[in-house]
Design an enzyme around this catalytic site. Structure first.
Site, PDB file in Angstrom:
ATOM      1  N   SER A 102      -7.530  -5.893  17.262  1.00  0.00           N
ATOM      2  CA  SER A 102      -6.497  -5.572  15.865  1.00  0.00           C
ATOM      3  C   SER A 102      -7.309  -6.075  14.781  1.00  0.00           C
ATOM      4  CB  SER A 102      -5.375  -6.434  16.086  1.00  0.00           C
ATOM      5  OG  SER A 102      -5.379  -7.731  16.026  1.00  0.00           O
ATOM      6  N   GLY A 105      -2.478   0.176   5.118  1.00  0.00           N
ATOM      7  CA  GLY A 105      -1.245  -0.396   5.300  1.00  0.00           C
ATOM      8  C   GLY A 105      -0.916  -1.359   4.183  1.00  0.00           C
ATOM      9  N   ASP A 106      -0.263  -2.480   4.713  1.00  0.00           N
ATOM     10  CA  ASP A 106       0.289  -3.507   3.468  1.00  0.00           C
ATOM     11  C   ASP A 106      -0.862  -4.542   3.424  1.00  0.00           C
ATOM     12  OD1 ASP A 106       0.560  -4.070   6.475  1.00  0.00           O
ATOM     13  OD2 ASP A 106       2.101  -5.552   6.075  1.00  0.00           O
ATOM     14  N   GLY A 119       2.387  -6.332  11.548  1.00  0.00           N
ATOM     15  CA  GLY A 119       3.493  -5.526  12.155  1.00  0.00           C
ATOM     16  C   GLY A 119       3.518  -4.083  11.092  1.00  0.00           C
ATOM     17  N   GLY A 126       3.103  -1.787   8.635  1.00  0.00           N
ATOM     18  CA  GLY A 126       2.889  -1.944   7.218  1.00  0.00           C
ATOM     19  C   GLY A 126       3.565  -1.179   6.328  1.00  0.00           C
TER      20      GLY A 126
HETATM   21  N1  GLY Z   1       0.473  -4.767   8.933  1.00  0.00           N
HETATM   22  C1  GLY Z   1      -0.917  -4.070   9.249  1.00  0.00           C
HETATM   23  C2  GLY Z   1      -0.828  -2.454   9.142  1.00  0.00           C
HETATM   24  O1  GLY Z   1       0.192  -1.926   9.212  1.00  0.00           O
HETATM   25  O2  GLY Z   1      -1.769  -1.943   8.794  1.00  0.00           O
END
Ligand code: GLY
Length: 373
Positions: A95, A252-253, A274, A276
């Site tokens: 990840s 993402g976030d 989670g 984003g």
């Molecule tokens: N929280 C990781 C993403 O959504 O990229």
């Protein structure tokens, strides 16, 4: 009160570590005046659960490494970044960093941000290819530029110019095998129209989750790690390969300040893993820190944003049959007193290290059940 503490130590102070109010007895006076005395902060590190799972063949997890560096007096940001570097480099974690699940074209694109509380500085990179530890490039942006965020080819060019090694390919055998399986399921004949392709991609990912080929937390897998030292100095970092099989270039976030990470050195830190997009829509890490500024405990601040995410999730494709969100989202939160919490839409785990050693704890969930039930 410590016997070592002398009268001259009883200074009125607004030290970053915070203050406590104490009334003490002085000879000849029934009650001594109320004094403000420095309250030592117990150092602590919090992170997503992978921060106490992967060791990259070493003997320490991310939270353990960060805590041990903090308590030896190292800079808090250096410490949390050294912690997440373990996960970024571990090929067993798919990840984050090396071996992170790639985008829809099979290319690993990484996002990261970091914030230094005392220095009031931040740095981030997005859609960065070829550098296995994007958190170090984010830290370089913080230290060496006037900017907060560099993305795409510019981020890679920047990293190269600062001496980072650019790898041809950050896939591992595992991340490539998983991408090939996804590709095979969504596009067997290369003739799907874009709408069907997107739908097929989502369905294939859900099938792979249901069959146990893919872990839910790794669909949006990420590590966030935040720490505080005994002086009350707070820093944080978030690093990720983002959403598995995303459209190339999707951020993402994680690299966005206020979403995947926010640190205010006087208040606290919050970071996320989670979905984003749900976080970006609500800028949750910033909201959490603002809630703490108004006096909320980390857990209550986290619950507030989870309720907001739930209320703002109205599209059918994002809802379960019971009307609740069909995705996981988690927050790791620390305040300037060293109080902390892990909160989540559905029950999961988070990691923490303090003087009692590294621990994996239950988060406080907003909802019962699981994202996929
Ligand atoms: N929280 C990781 C993403 O959504 O990229």
């Amino acid at each position: 009160m410590s016997k070592k503490m002398k009268r001259r130590d009883f200074m009125i102070t607004s030290a970053a570590a915070g203050v406590t109010i104490a009334a003490t007895r002085v000879k000849g006076s029934p009650v001594a005046p109320t004094m403000l005395i420095p309250a030592a902060v117990q150092p602590v590190v919090v992170s997503s659960a992978n921060g106490n799972r992967f060791k990259n063949r070493g003997n320490m997890t991310a939270v353990h490494k960060a805590f041990s560096m903090i308590t030896k007096g190292e800079d808090v940001l250096d410490s949390v970044i050294a912690g997440v570097n373990i996960v970024e480099l571990d090929p067993l974690d798919d990840s984050v960093g090396y071996g992170g699940l790639p985008n829809a074209e099979g290319v690993v694109q990484l996002d990261s941000s970091c914030m230094h509380g005392p220095k009031k500085r931040a740095g981030a990179v997005g859609a960065l290819e070829g550098v296995s530890r994007p958190s170090l490039v984010a830290q370089s942006v913080l230290e060496n530029t006037d900017h907060h965020l560099i993305v795409g080819k510019g981020a890679q060019d920047y990293a190269r110019s600062m001496g980072f090694k650019i790898e041809d390919d950050l896939n591992t055998e595992n991340s490539r095998r998983q991408w090939l399986e996804w590709k095979r399921r969504i596009d067997p004949q290369h003739y799907l129209d874009p709408a069907k392709r997107a739908e097929a991609g989502h369905r294939a990912a859900l099938e792979m989750l249901a069959e146990g080929l893919l872990r839910e937390e790794n669909m949006h897998g990420t590590i966030n790690c935040d720490g505080i030292n005994s002086k009350g100095e707070i820093c944080g970092v978030t690093t990720t390969s983002g959403l598995a099989w995303k459209i190339p270039g999707r951020l993402g976030d994680s690299p966005i300040l206020g979403a995947g990470l926010y640190v205010d050195g006087n208040v606290g830190a919050a970071g996320s893993t989670g979905r984003g997009e749900a976080n970006l829509y609500n800028l949750c890490s910033f909201v959490i820190v603002e809630e703490m500024r108004r006096g909320a405990h980390p857990k209550d601040a986290g619950m507030e944003v989870l309720k907001r995410i739930k209320a703002n999730t109205i599209e059918k494709r994002l809802l379960k049959a019971d009307g609740n969100p069909n995705f996981g989202i988690n927050f790791y939160i620390l305040n300037a007193k060293g109080e902390h919490a892990g909160v989540s839409m559905y029950a999961t785990k988070y990691a923490m290290c303090n003087e009692n050693g590294p621990q994996t704890l239950d988060t406080e969930p907003l909802l019962p059940g699981k994202p996929g039930d």
